[in-house]
Design an enzyme around this catalytic site. Structure first.
Site, PDB file in Angstrom:
ATOM      1  N   SER A 104       0.762  -1.197   0.007  1.00 14.69           N
ATOM      2  CA  SER A 104       0.105   0.057  -0.006  1.00 14.69           C
ATOM      3  C   SER A 104       0.891   1.276   0.008  1.00 14.69           C
ATOM      4  CB  SER A 104      -0.923  -0.061   1.278  1.00 14.69           C
ATOM      5  OG  SER A 104      -1.950   1.164   1.103  1.00 14.69           O
ATOM      6  N   ASP A 135      -2.484   5.722  -3.535  1.00 15.03           N
ATOM      7  CA  ASP A 135      -1.143   5.410  -2.804  1.00 15.03           C
ATOM      8  C   ASP A 135      -0.731   4.171  -3.823  1.00 15.03           C
ATOM      9  OD1 ASP A 135      -3.662   3.702  -2.703  1.00 15.03           O
ATOM     10  OD2 ASP A 135      -2.918   2.967  -0.545  1.00 15.03           O
ATOM     11  N   ASP A 183      -5.879   1.774  -3.678  1.00 12.51           N
ATOM     12  CA  ASP A 183      -7.343   1.616  -2.957  1.00 12.51           C
ATOM     13  C   ASP A 183      -7.308   2.839  -2.082  1.00 12.51           C
ATOM     14  OD1 ASP A 183      -5.501   1.191  -0.955  1.00 12.51           O
ATOM     15  OD2 ASP A 183      -6.167  -0.528  -0.254  1.00 12.51           O
TER      16      ASP A 183
END
Length: 466
Positions: free
Chosen positions: A118, A258, A262
């Site tokens: 992430s 990111d 998401d």
């Protein structure tokens, strides 16, 4: 759990997360779904209420990855483990987490895997396992995988000869997802000038294509990944370069993602950052006005800004608070049929369109609201007043022990007493890092600082942190 936190198995690549871990995860998933398929065929019989993935010759798992150098290593290890157990693998290559979630649902895979850490730096990585409904995998199966990883012996059968699984290219899945996003929009974005910060991550394969197809004039930055620059001074956790772009080019808005896309954080036409709370407010008001907000309720987490709740109350919108994590938001939404939920960090879930947070979907929803209302982004959130918020991250070894400490608990209670009804503190353990996170909110910023320092000092006095 030992390995899987709130957002998958995450750690530094080749240190706490290795190719061996990945291969074992693949081995267990392949064996699990092959066994499940056989059991279904015995108990149900082919074609009788069986999921579509089980009707195939072999179960198939779809894998996507972000742009980290280690993602390629982990992808190969996962594929080797899965196919050695007798399942097939389809590779989406570099793509976003929500696109893998969409592919699982749209093309009936038994599960999906996204390789990403992430918003973390390039040297970290993670393995997120997505269930057949497109959500995060159930903890029961994750616990089984952990036991297998730590087992001293390996008793899973290896596929032989023609039963060994195959690996196939599935880049068309990403294109199908792009097409799906485009068809969710009813209005053209023609004459809209948009900035996109792809964080040198997975969104560089998706975001520009979507906005170009919808007619926007796109200005893209940080879309040249080299395996080492993902999230490096860019993306949704480093907004300054997008702010500078919007101001310099006089754009209508900007959207930053990111590493696995998401999340989305926006920038309005004045160069002001529009975080996940503001996005929830804008979308919540619009959905309420269009009678598209079931239960008149938006799902938030305990970390949403106090000002958001005050704004919702003024707008006549109810809200629910969950523990931190988009997994918790999604669970609350789908249990009660809510349509909108998310986090301050930019994980926004629109249950009509997706089962997970989706940064690009969030961006086009905001852009569509601007077009529908014939207004700019700044006007849409001008009546939301963010309360001053002070955050402290404390590195600790024993998170549970630190939080349970009597002196720490007294300090937290005292801080909340001083803050009163116009403020609050939230002290929690990080689900992905060895950190205690302290958050304090109040209209008086100096009071926020004092109370945050008061709580932090209690941790230090008790020897939990330096």
């Amino acid at each position: 759990m030992k390995y899987f936190g709130t957002d998958g198995f995450r750690g530094e690549a080749n240190q706490s997360l290795t190719a061996i871990h990945a291969m074992k995860i693949g081995r267990y998933l392949g064996a699990h779904f092959l066994k499940l398929q056989k059991e279904m065929r015995v108990s149900l019989g082919a074609g009788h209420n069986m999921p579509e993935w089980a009707e195939e010759k072999r179960p198939c798992i779809v894998i996507g990855k972000d742009t980290r150098r280690s993602s390629y290593m982990l992808e190969n290890a996962l594929a080797a483990g899965i196919t050695s157990s007798g399942c097939d693998v389809n590779l989406m290559h570099v793509t976003t987490t929500p696109s893998v979630s969409y592919a699982v649902r749209a093309d009936n895979f038994c599960c999906g895997i996204m390789i990403s850490a992430s918003h973390n730096p390039f040297y970290d990585n993670g393995i997120k396992i997505i269930n057949s409904a497109g959500g995060k995998m159930e903890e029961e199966l994750l616990e089984e995988i952990e036991r297998y990883i730590d087992a001293e012996t390996d008793d899973l059968p290896l596929a032989e000869r023609g039963e060994i699984g195959m690996v196939e290219d599935y880049s068309r899945g990403r294109n199908r997802y792009i097409g799906y996003l485009i068809q969710t929009v009813r209005r053209s974005f023609k004459r809209m000038r948009v900035g996109l910060d792809c964080a040198n991550g997975a969104s560089f394969t998706v975001a520009k294509n979507v906005f170009d197809a919808l007619g926007a004039e796109t200005h893209v930055i940080h879309d040249h990944p080299n395996g080492l620059n993902i999230n490096l001074d860019c993306g949704s956790t480093h907004m300054q370069s997008l702010v500078d772009l919007v101001k310099a080019q006089k754009l209508d808005c900007g959207f930053a993602f990111d590493g696995d896309a998401d999340r989305c954080i926006a920038v309005d036409n004045h160069g002001k950052v529009v975080d996940g709370d503001a996005i929830l407010y804008i979308c919540g008001k619009e959905m309420k006005a269009n009678d598209a907000l079931p239960g008149n309720t938006v799902v938030t987490t305990i970390m949403s800004n106090f000002g958001l709740y005050k704004a919702f109350e003024r707008a006549g919108i109810d809200y629910v608070k969950t523990p931190v994590g988009d997994k918790n938001v999604a669970a609350e939404m789908f249990e009660h049929g809510y349509a909108l939920g998310g986090e301050q960090s930019g994980h926004i879930i629109f249950s009509k369109y997706a089962t997970t947070g989706d940064g690009v979907l969030t961006a086009i929803r905001l852009a569509e609201i601007m077009v529908e209302n014939k207004t700019d982004l700044a006007s849409l959130h001008q009546d939301l007043i963010h309360y001053p918020q002070v955050l402290r991250n404390l590195m600790v070894e024993d998170k549970e022990g630190a939080l349970a400490n009597e002196k720490v608990q007294r300090a937290i209670a005292e801080a909340n007493r001083v803050l009163g009804e116009e403020g609050r503190s939230v002290v929690r353990a990080s689900g992905t890092e060895p950190l205690i996170r302290v958050m304090v909110e109040h209209l008086d910023n100096d009071l926020c600082v004092d109370m945050a320092d008061h709580i932090v000092q209690a941790f230090r006095d008790e020897g939990f942190t330096a």
